[in-house]
Design a protein around this motif. Sequence first.
Motif, PDB file in Angstrom:
ATOM      1  N   LYS A  20       4.534  -6.509   2.137  1.00 29.08           N
ATOM      2  CA  LYS A  20       3.300  -7.266   2.370  1.00 29.08           C
ATOM      3  C   LYS A  20       3.556  -8.502   3.229  1.00 29.08           C
ATOM      4  O   LYS A  20       2.717  -8.899   4.021  1.00 29.08           O
ATOM      5  N   ASN A  21       4.714  -9.111   3.072  1.00 28.14           N
ATOM      6  CA  ASN A  21       5.037 -10.340   3.791  1.00 28.14           C
ATOM      7  C   ASN A  21       5.718 -10.105   5.132  1.00 28.14           C
ATOM      8  O   ASN A  21       5.958 -11.055   5.861  1.00 28.14           O
ATOM      9  N   SER A  22       6.008  -8.872   5.454  1.00 31.37           N
ATOM     10  CA  SER A  22       6.759  -8.578   6.664  1.00 31.37           C
ATOM     11  C   SER A  22       5.839  -8.534   7.891  1.00 31.37           C
ATOM     12  O   SER A  22       4.870  -7.786   7.914  1.00 31.37           O
ATOM     13  N   PRO A  23       6.148  -9.307   8.940  1.00 31.72           N
ATOM     14  CA  PRO A  23       5.337  -9.250  10.159  1.00 31.72           C
ATOM     15  C   PRO A  23       5.420  -7.870  10.829  1.00 31.72           C
ATOM     16  O   PRO A  23       4.448  -7.401  11.411  1.00 31.72           O
ATOM     17  N   PHE A  24       6.564  -7.207  10.726  1.00 29.86           N
ATOM     18  CA  PHE A  24       6.716  -5.883  11.332  1.00 29.86           C
ATOM     19  C   PHE A  24       5.774  -4.879  10.671  1.00 29.86           C
ATOM     20  O   PHE A  24       5.091  -4.114  11.350  1.00 29.86           O
ATOM     21  N   VAL A  25       5.725  -4.900   9.351  1.00 27.84           N
ATOM     22  CA  VAL A  25       4.856  -3.960   8.632  1.00 27.84           C
ATOM     23  C   VAL A  25       3.394  -4.284   8.929  1.00 27.84           C
ATOM     24  O   VAL A  25       2.581  -3.374   9.114  1.00 27.84           O
ATOM     25  N   GLN A  26       3.052  -5.558   9.001  1.00 27.56           N
ATOM     26  CA  GLN A  26       1.673  -5.939   9.284  1.00 27.56           C
ATOM     27  C   GLN A  26       1.242  -5.452  10.667  1.00 27.56           C
ATOM     28  O   GLN A  26       0.117  -4.995  10.847  1.00 27.56           O
ATOM     29  N   ARG A  27       2.136  -5.549  11.640  1.00 25.23           N
ATOM     30  CA  ARG A  27       1.823  -5.114  13.007  1.00 25.23           C
ATOM     31  C   ARG A  27       1.674  -3.611  13.104  1.00 25.23           C
ATOM     32  O   ARG A  27       0.884  -3.106  13.893  1.00 25.23           O
TER      33      ARG A  27
END
Length: 55
Positions: free
Chosen positions: A45-52
Amino acid sequence: MPRFDPWNVFLKREWNRNWPFLVGFAITGALVTKLTASLTEEDAKNSPFVQRHRR
């Protein structure tokens, strides 16, 4: 008279040629497995890679 089996010679020669690749592949696989197994849902949830890349 026993027949000559070329597989023993072939496998020995190929092992001598390819063992660094196989050992490196095993080490890399173990590291990737260890690192991905330690990830939690909170990390995702906190990962910028996963969010992107969320689909």
